[in-house]
Design an enzyme around this catalytic site. Sequence first.
Site, PDB file in Angstrom:
ATOM      1  N   ARG A 105       0.821  -1.217   0.000  1.00 46.06           N
ATOM      2  CA  ARG A 105       0.000   0.000   0.000  1.00 46.06           C
ATOM      3  C   ARG A 105       0.854   1.266   0.000  1.00 46.06           C
ATOM      4  NH1 ARG A 105      -5.214   2.146   1.613  1.00 46.06           N
ATOM      5  NH2 ARG A 105      -4.911   4.172   2.620  1.00 46.06           N
ATOM      6  N   GLU A 106       1.936   1.250   0.775  1.00 54.09           N
ATOM      7  CA  GLU A 106       2.705   2.474   0.979  1.00 54.09           C
ATOM      8  C   GLU A 106       3.717   2.758  -0.129  1.00 54.09           C
ATOM      9  OE1 GLU A 106       2.082   4.725   3.316  1.00 54.09           O
ATOM     10  OE2 GLU A 106       0.389   3.449   3.868  1.00 54.09           O
ATOM     11  N   SER A 107       4.362   1.717  -0.662  1.00 54.37           N
ATOM     12  CA  SER A 107       5.441   1.977  -1.627  1.00 54.37           C
ATOM     13  C   SER A 107       5.416   1.066  -2.845  1.00 54.37           C
ATOM     14  CB  SER A 107       6.804   1.841  -0.936  1.00 54.37           C
ATOM     15  OG  SER A 107       7.085   0.480  -0.630  1.00 54.37           O
ATOM     16  N   LYS A 181       0.476   5.363  11.209  1.00 54.20           N
ATOM     17  CA  LYS A 181       0.413   6.372  10.152  1.00 54.20           C
ATOM     18  C   LYS A 181       0.157   7.779  10.684  1.00 54.20           C
ATOM     19  CE  LYS A 181       0.003   6.162   6.223  1.00 54.20           C
ATOM     20  NZ  LYS A 181       0.979   6.513   5.162  1.00 54.20           N
TER      21      LYS A 181
END
EC number: 3.2.1.-
Length: 213
Positions: A105-107, A181
């Site tokens: 999801r993040e990278s 987060k």
Amino acid sequence: MVPSVVFWGLIALVGTAKGSYTHSVHSMNPHVHPRLYHGCYGDIMTMETFGAPCDINNLMNCGIHGSEMFAEMDLKAIKPYRILIKEVGQRHCIDPALIAAIISRESHGGAVLQNGWDHKGQRFGLMQLDKNMYHPIGSWDSKEHLLQSVGILTERIKAMKRKFPTWNTAQQLKGGLTAFKSGMETIVTPADIDGDLVDDVLARAKFYKRHGF
């Protein structure tokens, strides 16, 4: 006659010993089989999730199907880190599939990063630590940095357990993901959990669990 009896007796003994060993390994050491290992923070496969959020502009690539689609797109980029993810997951007693899902999801497995940073230069590494909240160490895809990132995540989950002891395991995990987060101060009630974030992450995690993480 005696040698025959001895032979079959040995075969039976070996078979019994092998079966007992296999059972004991899997029951005593859950690290052996990825689908049996879920760490110390609950079994993600039993947690309810609705997947990526749906809105009027995103009706095709949302829900559990959408999350799984994005997870599959990132699988090739994340696979080279599988051994590292499993090692770090077991070190911190957290499901490796959850780590893989956050990385997705993040990278997108690091595929969209520029020297480890996002396009704004604010977040670093596979799990995208915010430099305004944390102090990233190590190179962006190193074991050192992933240990730091996952360590922060597990500390957030533990903090949720201490702060909200009456919450169930799934709520504490989801609260920890949100706090990772956004910070601990953002969580006061279960309503403060970022449903869009955790539903997407959990749906991706279940996908990665089924694909060897």
